[in-house]
Design an enzyme around this catalytic site. Sequence first.
Site, PDB file in Angstrom:
ATOM      1  N   SER A   9      -7.874  37.540  -6.016  1.00  0.00           N
ATOM      2  CA  SER A   9      -6.457  36.970  -5.752  1.00  0.00           C
ATOM      3  C   SER A   9      -5.920  36.966  -4.340  1.00  0.00           C
ATOM      4  O   SER A   9      -4.940  36.107  -4.177  1.00  0.00           O
ATOM      5  CB  SER A   9      -5.373  37.650  -6.385  1.00  0.00           C
ATOM      6  OG  SER A   9      -5.305  37.214  -7.869  1.00  0.00           O
ATOM      7  N   LYS A  38      -5.961  33.532  -2.679  1.00  0.00           N
ATOM      8  CA  LYS A  38      -4.799  32.613  -2.932  1.00  0.00           C
ATOM      9  C   LYS A  38      -3.990  32.366  -1.904  1.00  0.00           C
ATOM     10  O   LYS A  38      -3.231  31.386  -1.545  1.00  0.00           O
ATOM     11  CB  LYS A  38      -3.878  33.198  -4.355  1.00  0.00           C
ATOM     12  CG  LYS A  38      -4.569  33.187  -5.539  1.00  0.00           C
ATOM     13  CD  LYS A  38      -3.842  33.875  -6.719  1.00  0.00           C
ATOM     14  CE  LYS A  38      -4.341  34.121  -7.850  1.00  0.00           C
ATOM     15  NZ  LYS A  38      -3.854  35.089  -8.824  1.00  0.00           N
ATOM     16  N   TYR A  81     -11.807  27.593  -8.095  1.00  0.00           N
ATOM     17  CA  TYR A  81     -10.975  28.641  -8.057  1.00  0.00           C
ATOM     18  C   TYR A  81     -11.745  29.848  -8.203  1.00  0.00           C
ATOM     19  O   TYR A  81     -11.564  30.944  -7.507  1.00  0.00           O
ATOM     20  CB  TYR A  81      -9.953  28.433  -9.041  1.00  0.00           C
ATOM     21  CG  TYR A  81      -9.006  29.901  -9.493  1.00  0.00           C
ATOM     22  CD1 TYR A  81      -8.042  30.176  -8.524  1.00  0.00           C
ATOM     23  CD2 TYR A  81      -9.132  30.589 -10.375  1.00  0.00           C
ATOM     24  CE1 TYR A  81      -7.402  31.421  -8.622  1.00  0.00           C
ATOM     25  CE2 TYR A  81      -8.502  31.942 -10.899  1.00  0.00           C
ATOM     26  CZ  TYR A  81      -7.844  32.053  -9.772  1.00  0.00           C
ATOM     27  OH  TYR A  81      -7.107  33.260  -9.718  1.00  0.00           O
ATOM     28  N   TYR A 131       2.751  40.658  -7.258  1.00  0.00           N
ATOM     29  CA  TYR A 131       3.017  40.091  -8.543  1.00  0.00           C
ATOM     30  C   TYR A 131       4.585  40.688  -9.167  1.00  0.00           C
ATOM     31  O   TYR A 131       5.233  40.742  -8.119  1.00  0.00           O
ATOM     32  CB  TYR A 131       1.891  40.495  -9.443  1.00  0.00           C
ATOM     33  CG  TYR A 131       0.702  39.972  -9.073  1.00  0.00           C
ATOM     34  CD1 TYR A 131       0.451  38.598  -9.239  1.00  0.00           C
ATOM     35  CD2 TYR A 131      -0.447  40.679  -8.809  1.00  0.00           C
ATOM     36  CE1 TYR A 131      -0.588  38.037  -8.772  1.00  0.00           C
ATOM     37  CE2 TYR A 131      -1.522  40.178  -8.654  1.00  0.00           C
ATOM     38  CZ  TYR A 131      -1.658  38.699  -8.187  1.00  0.00           C
ATOM     39  OH  TYR A 131      -2.919  38.445  -7.792  1.00  0.00           O
ATOM     40  N   VAL A 181      -7.727  41.930  -7.844  1.00  0.00           N
ATOM     41  CA  VAL A 181      -8.064  42.735  -8.725  1.00  0.00           C
ATOM     42  C   VAL A 181      -9.512  43.469  -8.641  1.00  0.00           C
ATOM     43  O   VAL A 181      -9.886  44.341  -9.170  1.00  0.00           O
ATOM     44  CB  VAL A 181      -8.214  41.789  -9.910  1.00  0.00           C
ATOM     45  CG1 VAL A 181      -9.268  41.097 -10.124  1.00  0.00           C
ATOM     46  CG2 VAL A 181      -7.704  42.719 -11.318  1.00  0.00           C
TER      47      VAL A 181
HETATM   48  O1  DON Z   1      -8.416  34.469 -12.090  1.00  0.00           O
HETATM   49  C1  DON Z   1      -8.513  35.908 -11.785  1.00  0.00           C
HETATM   50  O2  DON Z   1      -8.059  36.660 -13.077  1.00  0.00           O
HETATM   51  C2  DON Z   1      -9.123  36.602 -11.095  1.00  0.00           C
HETATM   52  N1  DON Z   1     -10.423  35.838 -10.411  1.00  0.00           N
HETATM   53  C3  DON Z   1      -8.178  37.172  -9.758  1.00  0.00           C
HETATM   54  C4  DON Z   1      -6.979  37.993 -10.267  1.00  0.00           C
HETATM   55  C5  DON Z   1      -6.705  38.717  -9.375  1.00  0.00           C
HETATM   56  O3  DON Z   1      -7.321  39.247  -8.258  1.00  0.00           O
HETATM   57  C6  DON Z   1      -5.348  39.480  -9.735  1.00  0.00           C
HETATM   58  N2  DON Z   1      -4.963  40.595  -8.763  1.00  0.00           N
HETATM   59  N3  DON Z   1      -4.637  41.409  -8.516  1.00  0.00           N
END
Ligand code: DON
Length: 336
Positions: free
Chosen positions: A83, A86, A209, A261, A279
Amino acid sequence: MLDTNTDGVDQRVSTGDLPSWERIDERVLEAYERNVTDEQGLVADYIPELAAADPSQFGVCIADVEGSTHVAGDAEVEFTVQSISKAFVYALVCQEFGHTEVGRLVGVNNTGLAFNSVIAVELNDGHPMNPMVNAGAIATTALMPGATLAEKWENIRTGLSAFAGRQLSMDGEVYRSEAETNTRNEAIAKLLKSYGRIAGDSSGIVDIYTRQCSLRVSARDLAIMGATLADGGVNPVTKQRVISPIVCRDTLAVLATSGLYERSGEWMFEIGLPGKSGVSGGIVTVAPGKGALGTFSPRLDSAGNSVRGQKATAFLSRSLGLNIFASDSEGDRHDV
Ligand code: DON
């Protein structure tokens, strides 16, 4: 969005300096040593390949706006950016379309809900609300310049590499693992499409993405990427201008309200700096005008933010006087 045209108004910035080189080195090591034995949190496993991460890994890096770095632990170990991408894709899209248009299409308000929330989209008439949650990030990726999906992907890879100051490559295993299990993001993208919030091939956009999330970075890369945002959009190592100072300012404002978040309020309260987590265990944190921190450790809290990364960043923010709300270091001295 508010009409905040300030043309013709004297523009000033509020910033300061980092402490001495020796003090930063000492504090980075201390941030590492204080937290390396902390075993709270769990490694993400909803993307199967991420479950294979070594939970003992821990790296800390600070980069200043001159491009110097201070490291401790596994600061050169690569992991997938997830993430954190982003933030940088948002900056690239704002560079192309500007503050107002991206604000209208994607939004800047915190959803207060989990990063992969579907209900946040439903509650807001299909508006993605925020570029740091999956819905808003997928909508942002859809806006990335490029006549074809392949061109959009190439522009993302090149753009994030410019922030890092080196060619970033994708982790094929993590990409495949997420692509095979990505039904929730597929559903979010289709929902956005049903509301007319994204155009074109929604599955193709989710694929890009997923690729952007699978780019490999180290804590050191994160620090340099963050330092580019701290440095008004100029990479402090390569000296390449990646984005404008205004886009930096806008991106940091979004990170300040939603980078962690639904924990963004607690983060701001404890750390007082814009940041973004991923994540797989990375966190980038930016001290505008001064530099940035990159941390990596795979054990996460229930919102998906690295536990050791948050603690190390809180310690460094206080002990190096980085909190943007602090006008007096007295309180911090008692609080470290
Ligand atoms: O889209 C997703 O769920 C993952 N590729 C990225 C999510 C993420 O990194 C949330 N972060 N804490």
